[in-house]
Each structure stands twice: as structure tokens, then as C-alpha cells.
Design a protein around this motif. Structure first.
Motif, PDB file in Angstrom:
ATOM      1  N   GLY A  15      12.127  90.670  27.519  1.00 19.73           N
ATOM      2  CA  GLY A  15      11.650  90.328  28.851  1.00 19.73           C
ATOM      3  C   GLY A  15      10.140  90.303  29.001  1.00 19.73           C
ATOM      4  N   VAL A  16       9.405  90.579  27.926  1.00 27.05           N
ATOM      5  CA  VAL A  16       7.939  90.553  27.974  1.00 27.05           C
ATOM      6  C   VAL A  16       7.470  89.262  27.315  1.00 27.05           C
ATOM      7  CG1 VAL A  16       5.813  91.692  27.229  1.00 27.05           C
ATOM      8  CG2 VAL A  16       7.796  93.060  27.886  1.00 27.05           C
ATOM      9  N   GLU A  17       6.664  88.502  28.031  1.00 23.41           N
ATOM     10  CA  GLU A  17       6.100  87.269  27.476  1.00 23.41           C
ATOM     11  C   GLU A  17       4.767  87.592  26.817  1.00 23.41           C
ATOM     12  OE1 GLU A  17       4.346  82.937  28.834  1.00 23.41           O
ATOM     13  OE2 GLU A  17       5.339  84.186  30.319  1.00 23.41           O
ATOM     14  N   TYR A  18       4.606  87.145  25.587  1.00 27.21           N
ATOM     15  CA  TYR A  18       3.363  87.367  24.844  1.00 27.21           C
ATOM     16  C   TYR A  18       2.623  86.045  24.704  1.00 27.21           C
ATOM     17  CZ  TYR A  18       5.186  91.932  23.672  1.00 27.21           C
ATOM     18  OH  TYR A  18       5.666  93.211  23.748  1.00 27.21           O
ATOM     19  N   VAL A  19       1.287  86.143  24.701  1.00 28.17           N
ATOM     20  CA  VAL A  19       0.445  84.954  24.627  1.00 28.17           C
ATOM     21  C   VAL A  19      -0.456  85.055  23.397  1.00 28.17           C
ATOM     22  CG1 VAL A  19      -1.332  83.598  25.805  1.00 28.17           C
ATOM     23  CG2 VAL A  19       0.479  84.701  27.139  1.00 28.17           C
ATOM     24  N   ASP A  20      -0.482  83.982  22.630  1.00 26.30           N
ATOM     25  CA  ASP A  20      -1.366  83.878  21.468  1.00 26.30           C
ATOM     26  C   ASP A  20      -2.713  83.373  21.958  1.00 26.30           C
ATOM     27  OD1 ASP A  20      -2.706  83.351  19.123  1.00 26.30           O
ATOM     28  OD2 ASP A  20      -1.224  81.940  18.342  1.00 26.30           O
ATOM     29  N   LEU A  21      -3.736  84.193  21.840  1.00 27.47           N
ATOM     30  CA  LEU A  21      -5.080  83.831  22.296  1.00 27.47           C
ATOM     31  C   LEU A  21      -5.963  83.353  21.148  1.00 27.47           C
ATOM     32  CD1 LEU A  21      -5.568  86.819  24.747  1.00 27.47           C
ATOM     33  CD2 LEU A  21      -5.088  84.440  25.354  1.00 27.47           C
ATOM     34  N   GLY A  22      -5.360  83.156  19.975  1.00 29.40           N
ATOM     35  CA  GLY A  22      -6.119  82.671  18.820  1.00 29.40           C
ATOM     36  C   GLY A  22      -6.987  83.727  18.169  1.00 29.40           C
ATOM     37  N   TYR A  59       1.284  93.048  33.046  1.00 28.16           N
ATOM     38  CA  TYR A  59       1.601  94.463  32.883  1.00 28.16           C
ATOM     39  C   TYR A  59       3.100  94.620  32.655  1.00 28.16           C
ATOM     40  CZ  TYR A  59      -2.968  95.421  35.019  1.00 28.16           C
ATOM     41  OH  TYR A  59      -4.310  95.472  35.300  1.00 28.16           O
ATOM     42  N   LEU A  60       3.494  95.706  32.018  1.00 23.81           N
ATOM     43  CA  LEU A  60       4.901  96.009  31.836  1.00 23.81           C
ATOM     44  C   LEU A  60       5.530  96.264  33.200  1.00 23.81           C
ATOM     45  CD1 LEU A  60       7.094  96.470  29.701  1.00 23.81           C
ATOM     46  CD2 LEU A  60       6.437  98.874  29.659  1.00 23.81           C
ATOM     47  N   ASP A  66      13.051  94.630  38.432  1.00 25.67           N
ATOM     48  CA  ASP A  66      12.812  94.067  39.763  1.00 25.67           C
ATOM     49  C   ASP A  66      11.407  93.484  39.911  1.00 25.67           C
ATOM     50  OD1 ASP A  66      15.384  94.785  40.665  1.00 25.67           O
ATOM     51  OD2 ASP A  66      14.690  96.826  41.099  1.00 25.67           O
ATOM     52  N   GLY A  67      10.621  93.522  38.821  1.00 22.68           N
ATOM     53  CA  GLY A  67       9.277  92.952  38.856  1.00 22.68           C
ATOM     54  C   GLY A  67       8.197  93.898  39.337  1.00 22.68           C
TER      55      GLY A  67
END
Length: 186
Positions: A53-60, A71-72, A76-77
């Protein structure tokens, strides 16, 4: 030319036309079925960088470290807050990972929205909202700065944090305070 020859010539043309039409029809049906199957399978797919459920982003970043897009949060968000001893059990960034982030991204402040954006060298970005934290039974509001735990560094009962009120973007906080958590993955 007799009737038999004329019939043979007529039949050859019709047979070729019938086979051609059948092959064209089969090709079109197969193409459409494959296309629809591909669309249907993508609708149920999760992004490659979505774990638990955690989206990760590749920042290069040179290390390949990917940063959580937010944030984690609970199911319920709602943002989750942890004392350091609980946060340290998670994949929180180390001081070195945080320093790499600061070195290779562009920081963009949005003071009216209380957001700090990290723009990666590859054009991807993450946006972190200012956050509060908890001491004992009351909350301290820090909506104008980003604040989260960093792993590894310690000074007695204090731990290092990402904190945008300081020149080097790091601060120290008592490890029993409850702060939000940003996760990373390799």
C-alpha cells in the motif's frame, strides 16, 4: 474454352477470395481479443513501485533508493506517528540516504501550502506536507515544516530527524516523541 475450364477458373478465384477473407477475419478477431485482454490485465495491475500500500518514487538517485510518495498512513488514510523505537523497525531513511536525497534533488518550497517538493534528476517528484508531532499527550503543530525520523544516528536519548527549520535540514529530537514516518526502499 469449354464449360469445365470456365468452371475451374471461376472456382479458383472464389476459393482464393474465400481463404483470404477467412484469414483476414481470423487476424482481426485475434488482434481485438489480444488487445482487450491486454487492457483488462492492466486495469488490475499495481504499479511496480507499490509495496504493502506504499507507493515509492524513483528520483534518479545514484544509490537507486526510492522514496515513499507520502508519509506512512493507516488504511483510512490517516498519517501514522511513531516514537523512534517503533519507527526504527521500519524501512526509514538513514542519515546517508537523506543526505544523498538533499544532494541530488531540487527542493521546492510551497509555503502557502506547507509543502516541500523533492524534484529528482529524472523529473519525478515527491511532495511532503508540513507535519505536527506528539509530546506526552499533546500535539505540537509544525504545519510549516517537514519533519520525520532518520535511522541510525543517535545522541543519548535523542535521535536525528529530517527537519527543515535548520540550515542542514536535520535536527535532533527526543526519541519518545511521536513523529510521522517516510519509508525508503532499495
Amino acid at each position: 474454352m469449354n464449360i469445365k475450364d470456365k468452371a475451374k477458373e471461376y472456382a479458383e478465384g472464389k476459393a482464393i477470395n474465400a481463404l483470404t477473407a477467412a484469414i483476414e477475419s481470423a487476424y482481426a478477431e485475434g488482434y481485438n481479443a489480444g488487445f482487450n485482454d491486454g487492457v483488462a490485465s492492466k486495469e488490475g495491475e499495481k504499479p511496480d513501485d507499490l509495496d504493502d500500500g506504499v507507493e515509492y518514487v524513483d528520483l534518479g538517485l545514484p544509490s537507486g533508493t526510492k522514496w515513499a510518495a507520502d508519509y506512512l498512513k493507516d488504511k483510512d488514510g490517516n498519517k501514522l506517528y511513531f516514537p523512534y523505537c517503533e519507527a526504527a523497525k521500519l524501512d526509514i531513511p538513514t542519515k546517508e540516504q537523506y543526505e544523498e536525497l538533499l544532494k541530488f534533488v531540487k527542493l521546492v518550497y510551497h509555503p502557502t501550502k506547507s509543502i516541500v517538493s523533492f524534484l529528482g534528476v529524472n523529473g519525478n517528484s515527491v511532495n511532503y506536507h508540513g507535519s505536527d508531532y506528539k509530546e506526552v499527550d499533546f500535539w505540537r503543530s509544525n504545519d510549516d515544516k517537514v519533519l520525520f525520523w532518520l535511522g541510525g544516528e543517535q545522541e543519548g536519548n535523542n535521535r536525528i530527524t529530517a527537519d527543515f527549520h535548520y540550515k542542514d535540514k536535520m535536527g535532533i529530537m527526543f526519541m519518545g516523541c511521536k513523529l510521522p514516518v517516510i519509508l525508503v526502499k532499495q
